[in-house]
Write a protein that holds these residues in place. Structure first.
Motif, PDB file in Angstrom:
ATOM      1  N   ALA A 230       9.125  -3.091  55.450  1.00  0.00           N
ATOM      2  CA  ALA A 230       7.782  -2.919  54.903  1.00  0.00           C
ATOM      3  C   ALA A 230       7.839  -1.990  53.704  1.00  0.00           C
ATOM      4  CB  ALA A 230       6.842  -2.341  55.963  1.00  0.00           C
ATOM      5  N   ARG A 231       6.911  -2.193  52.767  1.00  0.00           N
ATOM      6  CA  ARG A 231       6.777  -1.265  51.644  1.00  0.00           C
ATOM      7  C   ARG A 231       5.746  -0.212  52.029  1.00  0.00           C
ATOM      8  NH1 ARG A 231       5.906  -4.517  47.802  1.00  0.00           N
ATOM      9  NH2 ARG A 231       7.945  -4.403  46.768  1.00  0.00           N
ATOM     10  N   LEU A 232       6.179   1.031  52.062  1.00  0.00           N
ATOM     11  CA  LEU A 232       5.313   2.147  52.426  1.00  0.00           C
ATOM     12  C   LEU A 232       4.833   2.831  51.155  1.00  0.00           C
ATOM     13  CD1 LEU A 232       4.416   3.550  55.116  1.00  0.00           C
ATOM     14  CD2 LEU A 232       6.244   5.202  54.709  1.00  0.00           C
ATOM     15  N   ALA A 233       3.533   3.094  51.081  1.00  0.00           N
ATOM     16  CA  ALA A 233       2.953   3.711  49.891  1.00  0.00           C
ATOM     17  C   ALA A 233       2.091   4.893  50.291  1.00  0.00           C
ATOM     18  CB  ALA A 233       2.109   2.697  49.123  1.00  0.00           C
ATOM     19  N   SER A 234       2.089   5.922  49.430  1.00  0.00           N
ATOM     20  CA  SER A 234       1.265   7.108  49.687  1.00  0.00           C
ATOM     21  C   SER A 234       0.746   7.673  48.373  1.00  0.00           C
ATOM     22  CB  SER A 234       2.061   8.183  50.428  1.00  0.00           C
ATOM     23  OG  SER A 234       1.277   9.346  50.618  1.00  0.00           O
ATOM     24  N   THR A 235      -0.434   8.271  48.456  1.00  0.00           N
ATOM     25  CA  THR A 235      -1.018   8.946  47.291  1.00  0.00           C
ATOM     26  C   THR A 235      -0.504  10.370  47.145  1.00  0.00           C
ATOM     27  OG1 THR A 235      -2.894   9.649  48.658  1.00  0.00           O
ATOM     28  CG2 THR A 235      -3.125   7.575  47.436  1.00  0.00           C
ATOM     29  N   ALA A 236       0.323  10.814  48.078  1.00  0.00           N
ATOM     30  CA  ALA A 236       0.827  12.186  48.015  1.00  0.00           C
ATOM     31  C   ALA A 236       1.805  12.352  46.854  1.00  0.00           C
ATOM     32  CB  ALA A 236       1.528  12.547  49.321  1.00  0.00           C
ATOM     33  N   PRO A 237       1.819  13.525  46.202  1.00  0.00           N
ATOM     34  CA  PRO A 237       2.831  13.771  45.164  1.00  0.00           C
ATOM     35  C   PRO A 237       4.231  13.872  45.753  1.00  0.00           C
ATOM     36  CG  PRO A 237       1.544  15.752  45.581  1.00  0.00           C
ATOM     37  CD  PRO A 237       0.870  14.644  46.334  1.00  0.00           C
ATOM     38  N   ALA A 238       4.304  14.267  47.008  1.00  0.00           N
ATOM     39  CA  ALA A 238       5.592  14.354  47.690  1.00  0.00           C
ATOM     40  C   ALA A 238       5.348  14.356  49.190  1.00  0.00           C
ATOM     41  CB  ALA A 238       6.352  15.611  47.278  1.00  0.00           C
ATOM     42  N   LEU A 239       6.288  13.826  49.924  1.00  0.00           N
ATOM     43  CA  LEU A 239       6.260  13.839  51.382  1.00  0.00           C
ATOM     44  C   LEU A 239       7.594  14.368  51.882  1.00  0.00           C
ATOM     45  CD1 LEU A 239       4.677  10.337  52.178  1.00  0.00           C
ATOM     46  CD2 LEU A 239       3.560  12.562  52.423  1.00  0.00           C
ATOM     47  N   ARG A 240       7.533  15.313  52.796  1.00  0.00           N
ATOM     48  CA  ARG A 240       8.750  15.874  53.372  1.00  0.00           C
ATOM     49  C   ARG A 240       8.728  15.616  54.872  1.00  0.00           C
ATOM     50  NH1 ARG A 240      10.733  21.325  54.929  1.00  0.00           N
ATOM     51  NH2 ARG A 240      12.915  21.477  54.290  1.00  0.00           N
ATOM     52  N   VAL A 241       9.801  15.064  55.384  1.00  0.00           N
ATOM     53  CA  VAL A 241       9.852  14.701  56.798  1.00  0.00           C
ATOM     54  C   VAL A 241       9.882  15.966  57.654  1.00  0.00           C
ATOM     55  CG1 VAL A 241      11.215  13.596  58.598  1.00  0.00           C
ATOM     56  CG2 VAL A 241      10.944  12.484  56.373  1.00  0.00           C
ATOM     57  N   HIS A 242       8.917  16.064  58.546  1.00  0.00           N
ATOM     58  CA  HIS A 242       8.855  17.193  59.485  1.00  0.00           C
ATOM     59  C   HIS A 242       9.729  16.912  60.704  1.00  0.00           C
ATOM     60  CE1 HIS A 242       7.091  20.340  62.020  1.00  0.00           C
ATOM     61  NE2 HIS A 242       6.930  19.414  62.957  1.00  0.00           N
ATOM     62  N   ARG A 243       9.649  15.685  61.207  1.00  0.00           N
ATOM     63  CA  ARG A 243      10.456  15.292  62.367  1.00  0.00           C
ATOM     64  C   ARG A 243      10.684  13.795  62.320  1.00  0.00           C
ATOM     65  NH1 ARG A 243       9.659  17.510  68.300  1.00  0.00           N
ATOM     66  NH2 ARG A 243      11.070  19.020  67.355  1.00  0.00           N
TER      67      ARG A 243
END
Length: 670
Positions: free
Chosen positions: A105-118
């Motif tokens: 799947a193509r995942l999209a986000s409006t966030a400037p950055a995403l950091r994996v917490h877990r």
């Protein structure tokens, strides 16, 4: 939003011509949006997966596989402001040599950055237990590696299951200028390109697949023409078993199977009915207990390893702590096997099948019937309320209200004792009298005597309040919620009576009003006065009754004298003042059943008719949530608003987007 695609079948080639290519496997693909959660379902051939993306200040991605009840969960760090996280376009199936299969799947986000917490790859049971913040055991840590892809650096996350038998993998490939970085602490960071965060995620597992039931082989032409309900049921229907719900309960649950099949019985194809009943018989204990839930795949291996076992780590582990499902098998079996065709015509062949342990289904069913009679005997023979069916020693749950506080910490549930035990005894009498279980006249007579003795067990749960006291409690409770009490108060007249949700350990009723009248309506034949009281609870507005504009609530603590009990049944509790789809459906099915009786006086019939109309108004008003497990509510500017359960951080749990027993509106209709 909902879409459905299904491949058509291709007929064989005429004699003398080259055979045509085999038909493509049927494709099932649909979406369900609930608040900030977007659910995408995909099933084609050996591949089945549920992908959900959660937006907000704590974005989340989950991929759940019915095969092995395995999944992948990615929680991102909390953000200062809400962001969108979504799947763009359709899911696609992926199948690699060696048995790795899944979806991309193509995942999209409006966030400037995403950091994996877990990041957790493992059994769905493990994902549920570990969650976002619990301590992560060392064995659950994954191998994370950076690589290369067409869009730049990629990240691959892999795990071998605890028993060393199978594998699960997540591949993250950046697109559109997004960069994926593996930080020194091993955590993954995604930095947006010009159009936001865009990554291709591919989730794979090599667990043995289940065998889907094709769409046109699940229900008959009598089923409602409701595409969303059909899609939901199809995603949960497999030859081996029916799955309870997705994403959180993506495997066998005995109670859910039995109740769903019972309500769907008028429209289910016989093979699906028998898949459901057969899955229950296959998992019975040696003494005839119905298995509540199964631990399979890696989770079974974990349990075996914890017990010190070293061999057969994939052997399923069954949970027998529940008490209600033991009394649900006989009523369904009797209804199907002794009712109208085709069940009656297929009964002998069905009961001749064998369980994995080698018993015939007839022998397994007889074990359950024997258990029903043994458990019912003490109360039937003494009439002592202390002999009613209680939760098992050491267990804090035992029936469908299986959160810790769901029965107000009671020990003796109303629905089991007032409805299910009498129904199971009557069904056992029918089964024992039939040739299917050996035409045991003596056993059938004993079951009938027990059923008569249990007929009035509900009297021990009765709560009565004078009108003035009932109104005082409603006013105080409404004030605590900030609700206008006037409509509820106006609906109360005369002495109020209702059954307690349970008795405590001393046999005292716990005065929580509840929706388990559904069991009484569907499984028993209450007297006219009791039916009028049930109708009143469905007609009176909350908090005098159970009705709200967005759902019939499964609990109402307004009449509890201690406000401490109010706090156990809030709109944030799993079994609190919330609406469960299947409970509304079972109330509707039960009202239909009672209105089919020929012995009701006009007053009782009129009350039931009014209750049925009011119930369907509520069901139609909450139509958007019909396939969900449950939902909550809020009041804004004096109006009720439906709130997806799990959408608020104050909610104590999360609802499944599709639930097996929430698909029963295919059979339960206005």
């Amino acid at each position: 939003m909902s879409t459905l695609l299904a491949a058509s079948c291709v007929s064989g080639a005429p004699h003398g011509e080259a055979p045509s290519a085999p038909p493509d496997p049927e494709l099932l693909a649909f979406e369900l949006h609930e608040g900030r959660i977007r659910n995408h379902f995909f099933r084609r051939g050996h591949i089945a997966a549920h992908v959900l993306a959660t937006s907000g200040v704590s974005p989340r991605l989950i991929v759940a596989f019915p095969a092995g009840n395995m999944g992948i969960a990615v929680w991102f760090d909390a953000l200062p402001a809400p962001v969108e996280l979504s799947v763009e376009g359709a899911l696609s199936g992926v199948e690699r040599p060696g048995g790795m299969r899944g979806v991309s799947a193509r995942l999209a986000s409006t966030a400037p950055a995403l950091r994996v917490h877990r990041l957790v790859l493992g059994s769905i049971r493990t994902v549920r237990e570990v969650g976002r913040d619990a301590e992560l055991p060392a064995w659950l840590r994954s191998d994370v590696q950076a690589g290369a892809s067409a869009g730049g650096a990629s990240i691959a996350v892999r795990r071998t299951t605890r028993d060393g038998e199978h594998h699960i993998e997540l591949l993250i490939e950046p697109e559109g200028g997004t960069t994926a970085t593996l930080e020194p602490d091993g955590r993954i960071a995604l930095t947006a390109g010009p159009g936001g965060v865009r990554v291709r995620v591919t989730a794979l597992s090599d667990e043995p697949p289940l065998t889907p039931v094709p769409l046109d082989e699940i229900v008959t032409e009598r089923a409602a023409d409701d595409p969303r309900q059909r899609q939901a049921l199809a995603f949960l229907a497999y030859r081996e078993k029916l799955l309870a719900g997705s994403w959180r309960f993506l495997t066998y649950f005995g109670r859910d199977t039995l109740l769903a099949v019972r309500m769907l019985l008028p429209v289910l194809e016989p093979a699906v009915v028998e898949a459901g009943i057969g899955s229950v018989l296959d998992r019975l204990s040696a003494t005839g207990e119905v298995a509540h839930e199964e631990a399979i795949g890696e989770y079974a291996a974990l349990l075996h390893l914890a017990a010190g076992r070293t061999g057969a780590l994939r052997e399923p582990v069954y949970d027998y702590k529940m008490i209600d499902d033991d009394f649900l098998l006989a009523p369904l079996a009797a209804e199907y096997l002794l009712g109208s065709a085709p069940g009656r015509e297929r009964a002998a062949a069905f009961l001749s099948r064998r369980t994995p342990g080698g018993d015939t289904y007839a022998q397994a069913l007889a074990r359950n019937v024997s258990l029903v009679l043994r458990l019912a005997a003490p109360f039937a023979e003494t009439g002592d309320p202390r002999a009613l069916i209680a939760l098992k020693a050491g267990a804090s749950v035992g029936e469908w209200r299986d959160s810790e506080e769901g029965l107000a910490y009671g020990r003796i549930p109303y629905n089991v004792n007032a409805a299910l035990v009498p129904a199971a005894l009557r069904a056992s009498a029918r089964l024992l009298a039939s040739p299917l279980l050996g035409a045991d006249g003596e056993g059938a007579g004993r079951a009938e005597r027990f059923a008569r003795a249990w007929k009035d067990a509900g009297v021990y749960f009765r709560v009565e309040l004078p009108e003035r006291e009932a109104k005082r409690r409603v006013a105080a409770y409404a004030a605590s919620l900030g609700l206008d009490a006037a409509p509820a108060l106006a609906s109360l007249s005369g002495t109020l009576s209702f059954p307690a949700v349970a008795l405590d350990g001393e046999g005292r009723p716990l005065p929580i009003m509840h929706s388990d009248d559904s069991f009484v309506l569907l499984f028993t034949e209450p007297p006219p006065g009791a039916l009028e009281e049930i109708a009143g609870r469905l007609l009176r507005p909350f908090p005098a009754g159970l009705r709200t504009p967005v759902g019939i609530l499964v609990a109402n603590p307004a009449f509890a004298p201690d406000p401490a009990l109010w706090r156990l049944f809030t709109s944030s509790h799993y079994h609190g003042t919330v609406a469960w789809s299947w409970q509304q459906a079972m109330l509707a099915a039960g009202l239909d059943r009672q209105l089919g009786r020929g012995d009701l006086p006009a007053r009782a019939r009129d009350a039931l008719e009014r209750a049925r109309r009011a119930l369907w108004e509520v069901i139609q008003a909450s139509r958007e949530a019909r396939t969900r497990e449950l939902w909550s509510w809020a009041v804004e500017e004096g109006r009720y608003r439906l709130v997806p359960f799990g959408a608020e951080r104050t909610h104590h749990d999360e609802s499944n987007a599709v639930q097996l027993w929430s698909t029963v509106y295919l059979a339960v209709r206005p």
